[in-house]
Design a protein around this motif. Structure first.
Motif, PDB file in Angstrom:
ATOM      1  N   TYR A 145      -4.941  13.461   6.464  1.00 34.32           N
ATOM      2  CA  TYR A 145      -4.119  12.769   5.474  1.00 34.32           C
ATOM      3  C   TYR A 145      -2.945  12.055   6.143  1.00 34.32           C
ATOM      4  N   ARG A 146      -2.341  12.710   7.124  1.00 34.63           N
ATOM      5  CA  ARG A 146      -1.192  12.091   7.805  1.00 34.63           C
ATOM      6  C   ARG A 146      -1.633  10.886   8.629  1.00 34.63           C
ATOM      7  N   ALA A 147      -2.772  11.002   9.272  1.00 31.19           N
ATOM      8  CA  ALA A 147      -3.265   9.896  10.091  1.00 31.19           C
ATOM      9  C   ALA A 147      -3.623   8.684   9.235  1.00 31.19           C
ATOM     10  N   LEU A 148      -4.085   8.935   8.009  1.00 30.10           N
ATOM     11  CA  LEU A 148      -4.494   7.858   7.095  1.00 30.10           C
ATOM     12  C   LEU A 148      -3.510   7.702   5.943  1.00 30.10           C
ATOM     13  N   ARG A 149      -2.245   8.018   6.185  1.00 29.16           N
ATOM     14  CA  ARG A 149      -1.272   8.084   5.085  1.00 29.16           C
ATOM     15  C   ARG A 149      -1.096   6.769   4.348  1.00 29.16           C
ATOM     16  N   TYR A 150      -1.310   5.635   5.022  1.00 27.63           N
ATOM     17  CA  TYR A 150      -1.197   4.354   4.329  1.00 27.63           C
ATOM     18  C   TYR A 150      -2.174   4.295   3.153  1.00 27.63           C
ATOM     19  N   PHE A 151      -3.351   4.907   3.350  1.00 23.57           N
ATOM     20  CA  PHE A 151      -4.353   4.919   2.284  1.00 23.57           C
ATOM     21  C   PHE A 151      -4.229   6.150   1.389  1.00 23.57           C
ATOM     22  N   THR A 152      -4.036   7.323   1.993  1.00 21.64           N
ATOM     23  CA  THR A 152      -4.130   8.570   1.215  1.00 21.64           C
ATOM     24  C   THR A 152      -2.920   8.835   0.329  1.00 21.64           C
ATOM     25  N   ARG A 153      -1.720   8.469   0.767  1.00 17.14           N
ATOM     26  CA  ARG A 153      -0.528   8.796  -0.029  1.00 17.14           C
ATOM     27  C   ARG A 153      -0.563   8.160  -1.422  1.00 17.14           C
ATOM     28  N   PRO A 154      -0.922   6.876  -1.559  1.00 19.66           N
ATOM     29  CA  PRO A 154      -1.018   6.313  -2.918  1.00 19.66           C
ATOM     30  C   PRO A 154      -2.077   6.997  -3.775  1.00 19.66           C
ATOM     31  N   VAL A 155      -3.156   7.487  -3.142  1.00 20.30           N
ATOM     32  CA  VAL A 155      -4.203   8.180  -3.895  1.00 20.30           C
ATOM     33  C   VAL A 155      -3.709   9.544  -4.350  1.00 20.30           C
ATOM     34  N   LEU A 156      -3.132  10.327  -3.436  1.00 20.80           N
ATOM     35  CA  LEU A 156      -2.654  11.672  -3.772  1.00 20.80           C
ATOM     36  C   LEU A 156      -1.518  11.634  -4.791  1.00 20.80           C
ATOM     37  N   SER A 157      -0.763  10.545  -4.800  1.00 19.22           N
ATOM     38  CA  SER A 157       0.356  10.436  -5.751  1.00 19.22           C
ATOM     39  C   SER A 157      -0.129  10.327  -7.192  1.00 19.22           C
ATOM     40  N   LEU A 158      -1.433  10.113  -7.397  1.00 18.19           N
ATOM     41  CA  LEU A 158      -1.989   9.991  -8.746  1.00 18.19           C
ATOM     42  C   LEU A 158      -2.258  11.341  -9.397  1.00 18.19           C
TER      43      LEU A 158
END
Length: 450
Positions: free
Chosen positions: A172-185
């Motif tokens: 998740y940290r390595a792909l945070r540009y993609f994963t953070r907006p998804v997890l924020s949902l």
């Protein structure tokens, strides 16, 4: 930007699926029933399921990938239906073993099916057919299209018994540009321990959504089990009350050899000691028996006793010559077998990484030993270790020392078992807490279907 992110994900997902599909098709065929309910994977359902969902939809869609997650879901349903017996639930799963277990829960208000693959169209079709008021994902089942489809329809999303392994956290940290907006949902995140909050926030989950309710694994271990299958066949082994039982639970390759070597050495000092090995994969039973016999130990398979210890063709109703080692090469009996043990070692912790669940053994008051690799149960292990309810060893030599110590002291075994049981009891309650919060969310939504 969000639109471009979704387009990029779906293009990459389709490409990855096209490359890996032959391998997964081979695995499905190897397990049998490759086409059974295949259309569920595309969000298409037969008339009986569509009629069950009805025009009003369901209150909850719970997705639980396999057996362990289905058990967690069953705890939540049991709690919620104490106050809401009319609750309508769609329960999806990924594996065949998970599906078989989930089908036991199927009734006029519980609809079981395979989850749709994370193609945008298949997930959208599923949402439009099921029409849930809330989506509940169990442990770590984060699929982007599920979250995007839920948000577009105004459906809140809950992550039940949230689990974030070190490997997943790093990803998740390595792909945070993609994963953070998804997890924020995700609207609700039920953390298993307060120590997990910082890691969950760091991964991208919104801090205001996180509730440390405890681990549902305690509730699963505490589910009533009146069958007690081991009690049916245990007397047929031929061991007596004078025998001390060492049980290796959920062992992985390499750990059986370690236990067998240690056991053979301990026999010189404790001739009444007996060993039970329950491999994580039951099909390895015959090779483990051969391993023990090559070390000069007498070993038998649990399956040789027949179903529930009864006599079957080609099998014995009892062992004429009681073995030194019993290999538990059946499924669904380990929990029951823990009740027969005096000392337990938990596998996948010495020669493999991640560890296995040890709280079923703690529940019955048995002293438990684990190896150094308990990454998947780190906060549980830390809690039990800090309160003296668990022993952790670094290697084979330390394991042999601890086993000798416990084999020689009934007082020490009783004290460790008592502490483990107390810690277990104080950690019950996550099911009620989770159900109460979800119930509050449902109250804010449209009235429950009746």
């Amino acid at each position: 930007m969000s639109f471009l992110r979704q387009v990029a994900y779906n293009v990459l997902f389709i490409a990855a699926f096209a490359v890996t599909w032959p391998y997964f098709a081979w695995r499905l065929r190897k397990r049998g029933h490759v086409w059974r309910d295949f259309w569920h994977r595309l969000g298409l359902y037969g008339k009986s399921l569509r009629d069950g969902f009805g025009p009003q939809g369901v209150d909850l869609w719970i997705h639980a990938v396999s057996v362990g997650e289905v058990m967690l879901a069953s705890v939540l349903l049991r709690q919620m239906r104490e106050t809401r017996p009319e609750l309508r639930v769609a329960l999806s799963t990924t594996t065949q073993t998970g599906y078989r277990l989930a089908k036991r829960m199927s009734d006029e208000r519980t609809f079981v099916f395979y989850n749709p693959t994370d193609f945008l169209w298949s997930v959208a079709l599923a949402f439009d057919t099921i029409r849930p008021k809330m989506l509940i994902l169990v442990e770590s089942e984060i699929w982007p299209n599920y979250l995007w489809c839920a948000k577009r329809r105004g459906i809140p999303v809950c992550l039940l018994n949230a689990r974030l392994s070190p490997r997943t956290e790093a990803r998740y940290r390595a792909l945070r540009y993609f994963t953070r907006p998804v997890l924020s949902l995700v609207d609700l995140v039920f953390a298993q321990h307060p120590s997990e909050i910082e890691r969950l926030v760091s991964a991208g989950f919104p801090s205001e959504a996180i509730f440390p309710v405890g681990s549902l694994k305690y509730e699963v271990a505490d589910l009533p089990d009146d069958s007690d299958p081991a009690s049916q066949w245990w007397p047929k082994i031929g061991w007596g009350e004078e025998n001390l039982i060492l049980l290796g639970g959920s062992t992985h390759a390499g750990e059986e050899a370690i236990l067998a070597r240690i056991y053979k050495k301990l026999l010189e000092e404790f001739p009444h000691l007996r060993l039970v090995i329950a491999p994580r994969h039951a099909e390895r039973g015959a090779s483990i028996r051969d391993l023990c016999e090559n070390l000069g130990l007498t070993a038998r398979l649990r399956s040789e006793l027949g179903e529930e210890g009864g006599e079957e063709k080609g099998r014995e109703a009892t062992f004429i010559f009681p073995p030194q080692v019993l290999i538990l090469n059946t499924t669904g009996e380990l929990r029951s077998a823990y009740r027969q043990a005096d000392i337990v070692f938990i596998g996948k912790s010495l020669r493999a990484k991640g560890g296995q669940n040890f709280i079923e053994a703690a529940r019955v008051g048995v002293p438990v030993i684990v190896g150094p690799n308990m990454q998947n149960f780190s906060f549980l292990a830390v809690e039990f270790l800090s309160k003296g309810g668990l022993i952790q060893v670094l290697d084979e030599f330390a394991l042999a020392q601890r086993l000798r110590e416990l084999a020689g002291s009934s007082e020490r075994r009783a004290e460790l078992g008592r502490r483990a049981q107390e810690i277990f009891s104080t950690n019950l309650g996550a099911g009620k807490a989770s159900a109460r919060i979800i119930d509050g969310y449902l109250e804010k939504l449209t009235p429950l279907a009746k």
